[in-house]
Write an enzyme that holds these catalytic residues in place. Structure first.
Site, PDB file in Angstrom:
ATOM      1  N   SER A  61       0.840  -1.190   0.000  1.00  0.00           N
ATOM      2  CA  SER A  61       0.000   0.000   0.000  1.00  0.00           C
ATOM      3  C   SER A  61       0.876   1.240   0.000  1.00  0.00           C
ATOM      4  O   SER A  61       2.095   1.168  -0.155  1.00  0.00           O
ATOM      5  CB  SER A  61      -0.954  -0.027   1.199  1.00  0.00           C
ATOM      6  OG  SER A  61      -1.973   0.936   1.044  1.00  0.00           O
ATOM      7  N   LYS A 115       3.187   1.494  -3.860  1.00  0.00           N
ATOM      8  CA  LYS A 115       2.516   0.762  -4.930  1.00  0.00           C
ATOM      9  C   LYS A 115       3.187   0.890  -6.293  1.00  0.00           C
ATOM     10  O   LYS A 115       3.096  -0.026  -7.120  1.00  0.00           O
ATOM     11  CB  LYS A 115       1.048   1.206  -5.034  1.00  0.00           C
ATOM     12  CG  LYS A 115       0.205   0.775  -3.849  1.00  0.00           C
ATOM     13  CD  LYS A 115      -1.242   1.138  -4.062  1.00  0.00           C
ATOM     14  CE  LYS A 115      -2.098   0.651  -2.898  1.00  0.00           C
ATOM     15  NZ  LYS A 115      -3.522   0.884  -3.112  1.00  0.00           N
TER      16      LYS A 115
END
Length: 292
Positions: A69, A73
């Site tokens: 996350s 990413k």
């Protein structure tokens, strides 16, 4: 949990910063337990600086994989061996699968976004969407929504490091999908207000609304919203974001946080790792009933 962990337990991670607020460990570990799978899912605070070593640890420790996350990413892509076609098109990864030391990157965020709306009986196909943000989640949402049939999309982004990615996203949608996409400056408030007035759904895929920006929102005036607009905030901690409060003040009937999206993207990742379907209804009850 302690009864399940033994010398054969397989580790799956979540690498992001900040990440201690994440519901993903609750989701996946309960799903593993429900299905009797010998896996454990842990969250690790990993920044761009520590990401290379963290990704290597997936191979070193023979982990099954990891979720990725913010802010990793896009930075993770050069560290992987292969990309799923959708992840390659989107240019972002939120799921890594380790097959005998070969790391493949996938993206399930866009799938999760669309499926969470379907779960609520909201069909945005054939409609116009306003999307704030062009990071990993925003890009995944833009591409998946366009592929699934959103006909028009106005993408708003700040003139910062992600502006070039926003330009890329618009060009990609116009070239590869049937969605008409336009790029707008988030600093142009009048433009944002006008576009929201002409849209079916307003989606915020930025980090505004989560720590340390939990007291902020890109839209502060309830008059910008109308009752039949759909307002979707990808943030789910806190459960009710500042944006959602503004929408509720405006009497908007369909206001959502990112919990459903998180659940459905997690279900897609779960299947990539285990080959099995997540018990979604069981997990939804745990996540939505958990008020912590």
């Amino acid at each position: 949990m302690t009864e399940r962990i033994d010398g054969h337990t397989i580790l799956i991670g979540l690498m992001a910063y900040p990440i201690r607020h994440s519901m993903s460990p609750t989701m996946h570990n309960n799903a593993f337990a429900k299905l009797g799978l010998n896996y454990a899912y842990l969250a690790f605070e990993v920044t761009n600086d520590t990401l290379p070593a963290a990704i290597q640890s997936i191979r070193t420790l023979d982990m099954r994989g990891s979720n990725i996350s913010m802010p990793n990413k896009q930075k993770v892509i050069p560290l992987l061996d292969k990309l799923d076609p959708a992840a390659e098109m989107i240019g972002a990864v939120n799921t890594i699968v380790n097959d005998d030391g070969i790391l493949t990157g996938y993206t399930t965020d866009g799938i999760g976004f669309m499926k969470s709306l379907d779960d609520e009986g909201i069909n945005i196909r054939g409609h116009k969407m306003i999307l704030a943000g062009a990071g990993g989640a925003g890009t995944a949402i833009a591409v998946q929504a366009a592929l699934d049939g959103v006909t028009e999309m106005s993408i708003f982004n700040q003139h910062d490091d992600s502006w070039e990615n926003a330009k890329r996203n618009v060009a990609l949608l116009n070239e590869k999908t049937n969605c008409k996409a336009t790029l707008h400056e988030l600093e142009n408030r009048d433009d944002l207000k006008a576009e929201i007035a002409d849209s079916f759904i307003y989606t915020d895929a930025t980090g505004v609304g989560m720590k340390p920006l939990e007291d902020e929102t890109l839209v502060t005036d309830p008059s910008w919203f109308r009752k039949d607009l759909v307002v979707f905030d990808t943030v789910y901690a806190p459960r009710t974001t500042k944006l959602m409060k503004v929408a509720e003040q405006a009497g908007v009937e369909h206001v959502f946080n990112g919990l459903g999206m998180m659940l459905e993207q997690g279900a897609a990742a779960f299947k990539l790792w285990t080959g099995k379907e997540m018990p979604v209804d069981y997990i939804r009850q745990i996540l939505f009933d958990d008020k912590h």
